[in-house]
Design an enzyme around this catalytic site. Structure first.
Site: not given
Length: 473
Positions: A126, A156, A230
């Site tokens: 993402h 992911d 992230s």
């Protein structure tokens, strides 16, 4: 005269009190001087050694770790739909340009260098999904343009390659298994502030149930993870990579002590497959299941059991070859409990293809076990191998993330120009949801319907916001 001794006594007592007060004052001044000496700002830090033993610090470990954690900046050009700009009258009246209007979306995240020699960086899908331009800033301040290697939306995980020298890398944790209570450190780029380090413990293992991801086996930690973290590193106290920071659970959008990381071994396996073949191959038991209802439990004599009821076993599948039957209730796979069809599907997709797997199930109220090897899930089909009328078309399975959002069908990946499929009107990007009134939910189902050799081949297709039927000639 008689009062003089009394006054003298009073004066003497007062003098003695004053002397005592002076002594106490001098003592207080002395203590204050000593305290002031001990509390000078230059000596406010903790001493480096206590009783001859050095104080514990994460600094030496982090000096080795932080050079391998990078900041990622991605840019995506997005076309802006403006109804007024699409109307010729308004375009002429307001002097709007004929070219499509666009805007640039920017994303910030983190990454981990896991192979310095090849410049390989692990991050989240993402963070880089759909990006037109990706740049990576190293801990030493260098910024380089990154090459997109591949990604897996269902877990992911994303992989980049950077053309830089003198890189540092993080080793993967090996040997001793991660345990709840182990100390961990998160390194990343929260809110674009720059490289930041936070610490905590492993709060839980094997977490799943987060929305938007198909296959989940998360490490939960209370080390502070925020937007921008992230793709960053979660390391143990040896400085070894144990996870890739991925998500947070938060009602406000900020850290509340519940963060999630992809296990490093899983991320490394995804990277290996992306490097080898450009895609991720997942295993399949070859079954369809549903949740246990009270009625099914009574009928199958499994009252109180939790698991997934087998409703269909595909021919020539691993489950069929091992002897699994409709009505069996799967309760565990690979020594891990199964409490629902979703749990079974999640674990099935994370197990390695071709490796032996133990399955526990209930049949006639009794627990049984069998061993099988998962076969690769069907991920693409060539139309020419199914039917001449589909020649030139290639079909692929939908990402599991799309299925979780309620999308059903298969995708037309590409259509060769001038091919028979193209002449019939099939186009790349079409979503095929049915064939001759048969609902299509997978490549397996699509292949089974085509194998019936129907006289007419009519595909129900969704294209953009429109739907219709394409008759294959």
């Amino acid at each position: 005269m008689p009062d003089a001794p009394a006054r003298a006594t009073v004066i003497t007592l007062r003098l003695r009190s004053a002397a005592l007060g002076a002594l106490l004052t001098l003592a207080a001044i002395g203590l204050f001087a000593v305290a002031s000496h001990l509390l000078r700002p230059a000596h406010a830090a903790l001493p480096a050694v206590v009783d001859g033993q050095p104080l514990p610090s994460l600094a030496p470990m982090l000096e080795q770790v932080t050079p391998a954690v990078v900041n990622i900046h991605s840019k995506t050009v997005v076309r802006v739909r403006n109804p007024m700009a699409e109307d010729p009258f308004f375009r002429h009246f307001f002097g709007l340009p004929m070219v499509p209007q666009e805007r640039v979306q920017q994303s910030l995240g983190s990454g981990v260098i896991v192979n310095a020699r090849e410049g390989l960086v692990l991050t989240n899908n993402h963070v880089i999904e759909g990006a037109d331009d990706i740049s990576v800033t190293l801990a030493d301040g260098r910024t380089v343009t990154a090459e997109f290697v591949g990604s897996d939306p269902d877990t992911d995980v994303g992989v980049l390659r950077i053309p830089a020298e003198d890189l540092a890398e993080l080793p993967l944790a090996t040997g001793e298994a991660l345990r709840v209570g182990d100390f961990v450190v998160a390194v990343g780029n929260p809110f674009g502030l720059g490289q930041t380090v936070t610490s905590g413990i492993v709060s839980a293992l094997g977490r799943s149930g987060l929305q938007g991801l198909a296959y989940q086996n998360f490490i939960q930690t209370d080390a502070s993870i925020n937007p921008g973290n992230s793709g960053g590193a979660l390391v143990n106290l040896r400085g070894e990579l144990v996870g890739i920071n991925t998500a947070i659970f938060s009602p406000s959008g900020g850290n509340v002590g519940i963060g999630f990381a992809i296990p490093a071994e899983l991320a490394n396996e995804i990277m290996r497959q992306l490097l080898d073949s450009g895609r991720v191959q997942r295993g399949s038991l070859g079954i369809e299941t549903q949740a246990i209802t009270p009625q099914l439990a009574a009928m199958l004599d499994v009252a109180g059991a939790r698991g997934a009821v087998v409703t269909r076993v595909r021919p020539a599948s691993p489950a069929a070859e091992a002897g699994l039957q409709p009505g069996d209730v799967i309760t565990a796979i690979a020594q891990q409990p199964v409490d629902s069809p979703q749990t079974l599907h999640n674990k099935e997709g994370l197990l390695p293809v071709g490796e032996p797997v133990t399955l526990e199930y209930l049949r006639d109220g009794r627990t049984q076990r069998l061993e099988l090897r998962l076969k690769p899930q069907l991920s693409q089909l060539l139309g020419s191998a199914l039917d001449p009328r589909l020649d030139g078309a290639e079909f692929t399975a939908l990402p599991q993330r799309s299925r979780q959002q309620g999308v059903s069908g298969i995708r037309v990946e590409r259509v060769a120009e001038g091919s028979r499929a193209a002449r019939s009107g099939l186009a790349a990007g079409d979503l095929v949801t049915g064939v001759n009134r048969f609902r299509i939910d997978s490549l397996d189902t699509f292949g089974e319907v085509i194998e019936m050799r129907p006289q007419q081949l009519a595909l129900s297709v969704v294209r953009g916001r429109r739907s219709g039927v394409v008759v294959m000639e």
